[in-house]
Write an enzyme that holds these catalytic residues in place. Structure first.
Site, short mmCIF file in Angstrom:
data_model
loop_
_atom_site.label_atom_id
_atom_site.label_comp_id
_atom_site.label_asym_id
_atom_site.label_seq_id
_atom_site.Cartn_x
_atom_site.Cartn_y
_atom_site.Cartn_z
CB THR A 237 78.71 17.99 42.74
OG1 THR A 237 78.19 16.95 43.58
CG2 THR A 237 79.56 17.36 41.64
CG ASP B 216 84.84 12.83 50.94
OD1 ASP B 216 85.81 12.09 50.68
OD2 ASP B 216 84.28 13.52 50.06
CB THR C 129 80.55 11.65 42.03
OG1 THR C 129 79.39 12.46 42.26
CG2 THR C 129 81.17 12.05 40.71
#
Length: 491
Positions: A14, A241, A263
């Site tokens: 995002t 990540d 998230t």
């Protein structure tokens, strides 16, 4: 000790940011240089990432780094997993990359298992959990569609590798990001040629696989001039990540599990060799690549996605809550009234998350929430309970006692949920660092430059540099009773 400075580009699903990491005799410090949105673009029924917008934002971050007037050692990029960019014979990007949320993969995995190779065989080869958006099924869907983009592409680059290519002109496939694809042989750590054969692809459609710490190349001269930096080395950090985040767990021994909280929530343990047993397959546990030969043996759990989507619904109704307000609301709501399974298909991407929770409660014979505070409470409690269930599962695989849970990532800032999690699991929770991914990215660049020599040294430096908060379990009997209620609902 000479001061070393590194640029870490950290891209999430995002948003993205550019971080300046510095290491000197005082230890490690980080500074955010810029932050930017990463929005999915929907067009003609498909979902795409705006690759060139990300590229421009990265260059803005490099310009901000130049304004710091310090000597930069290197640059590293990490992103979310599975997605990829197609590159043509002339080196040009072929179309915009699909997002993993694109609907064209929804049934692709089922068709793959029915027509090409069994689920069991795919897992035995790759050790990767079944997610309908894995690269394997994205490419299968493109082959089924006779995609002109795929036919025109000579190379397939995963997202961090594609952005590094745009900066350097050199192509590599970084191991940890490739390991999310369900295309690698989990034992050989190379592309599985039989799986590629099913896709009518050869291994040379991908760039050579490199391990975290490899130098990809240097910043292209024209980009260096544009951003005001020298032609710096660009390092293949742990491109996934989560792999960079796990490398930043400030652990002093191996008796821990980790939870990368954002998230998505990703919980797991580190193991030395992959586990592709029938039990691991049945529990849909993934074996993703880590640093220094480790395997990230983990499960995906839906994390703050559910709350984030509720927030969007409330905003559309004219209600806006800050995060501290949401936590305060949850603290004041009644406990253990209702639960949801965060990983139920109903919560994947509903048009209205609040309505989806209501429907789930009705379907399971539970009272619907009566206030926004009760929605927040049930989300936090359900996550804590799911963490307990998942941690118990990992203890059954670990050849060591799991003595504590390290929560890293943005979710580690949620003190209320961290305490709930400690209460639910009956073990201490060590929360922090929140910037684990960027820190791991920086430290892997430092290792590539010889500043630290091993994963253990990296973690020791991180443990000395970051502040963590420890949450001890309390009210364990009450939480044990609540967990029995949750377990009954799930089963």
């Amino acid at each position: 000790m000479k001061t070393h400075h590194y640029i870490a580009v950290d891209l999430g699903a995002t948003s993205g940011r550019t971080i300046l990491g510095s290491i000197d005799e005082r230890g490690l410090s980080i500074k955010e240089l810029n932050r930017f949105p990463n929005k999915i673009i929907t067009w003609n029924g498909h979902c795409y990432w705006n690759l060139f917008s990300l590229y421009d934002s990265i260059k803005e971050g490099l310009k901000a780094a130049a304004r710091e007037n310090v000597t930069i050692d290197s640059i590293g990029i990490d992103t979310w997993g599975v997605d990829f960019v197609l590159v043509g014979d002339d080196g040009s990007v072929v179309g915009m990359p699909y997002s993993y949320r694109d609907p064209h993969t929804m049934e692709a995995s089922q068709r793959f298992f029915e027509r090409e190779m069994s689920r069991d065989e795919v897992y035995r080869r790759t050790g990767i959990q079944y997610l309908n958006f894995n690269t394997l099924y994205q490419l299968y869907a493109l082959q089924e569609e006779s995609s002109s983009l795929l036919q025109a592409a000579s190379k397939i680059l995963f997202m961090p590798d594609a952005l590094s290519y745009m900066l350097t002109g050199n192509m590599v496939t970084e191991y940890t990001i490739a390991s999310t694809s369900q295309l690698l042989d989990v034992h050989k750590r190379a592309f599985d040629r039989e799986l590629l054969g099913v896709l009518h692809l050869s291994a040379d459609r991908f760039a050579p696989v490199v391990m975290p710490g490899a130098v990809i190349g240097t910043l292209k001269a024209d980009i260096a001039r544009e951003v005001g930096l020298p032609e710096l080395p660009v390092v293949a950090v742990a491109g996934h990540d989560t792999a960079s985040a796990v490398a930043a767990v400030p652990a002093t021994d191996s008796h821990f599990a980790y939870l990368s909280s954002g998230t998505w929530s990703l919980m797991g343990i580190e193991i030395g060799e992959p586990d592709v047993s029938d039990s691991a397959r049945e529990n849909n546990i993934t074996n993703e690549g880590g640093v220094d030969g480790t395997i990230r043996f983990l499960k995906n759990i839906t994390g703050m996605w559910i709350l984030e989507q509720c927030i969007q619904t409330w905003k559309s109704q004219g209600k806006s809550y800050s995060y501290p307000e949401l936590v305060a609301m949850a603290e004041g709501a009644p406990a253990f009234v209702r639960f949801i399974d965060p990983d139920d298909a109903a919560f994947v991407n509903p048009p209205d998350m609040v309505a989806a929770i209501d429907a789930y409660c009705r379907a399971t014979g539970q009272p619907e929430p009566q206030s926004d505070a009760e929605y927040v409470r049930l989300i936090f409690e359900s996550l804590a309970m799911k963490y307990r269930m998942t941690l118990d599962l990992f203890q059954s695989y670990a050849h060591f006692p799991i003595e504590r849970l390290h929560i890293i990532g943005g979710g580690s800032r949620n003190r209320f949920l961290s305490q709930m999690t400690a209460d639910a699991i009956g073990r201490p929770v060590v929360a922090g660092p929140a910037e684990a991914t960027a820190i791991g990215n920086v430290m892997l660049q430092a290792r590539a430059g010889g500043v630290v020599a091993s994963l253990g040294e990296m973690r020791q430096m991180i443990a000395e540099a970051v502040q963590v908060e420890v949450f001890e379990p309390r009210a364990t009997e009450r939480w044990r009773a609540g967990y029995m209620q949750f377990e009954k609902l799930i089963k």
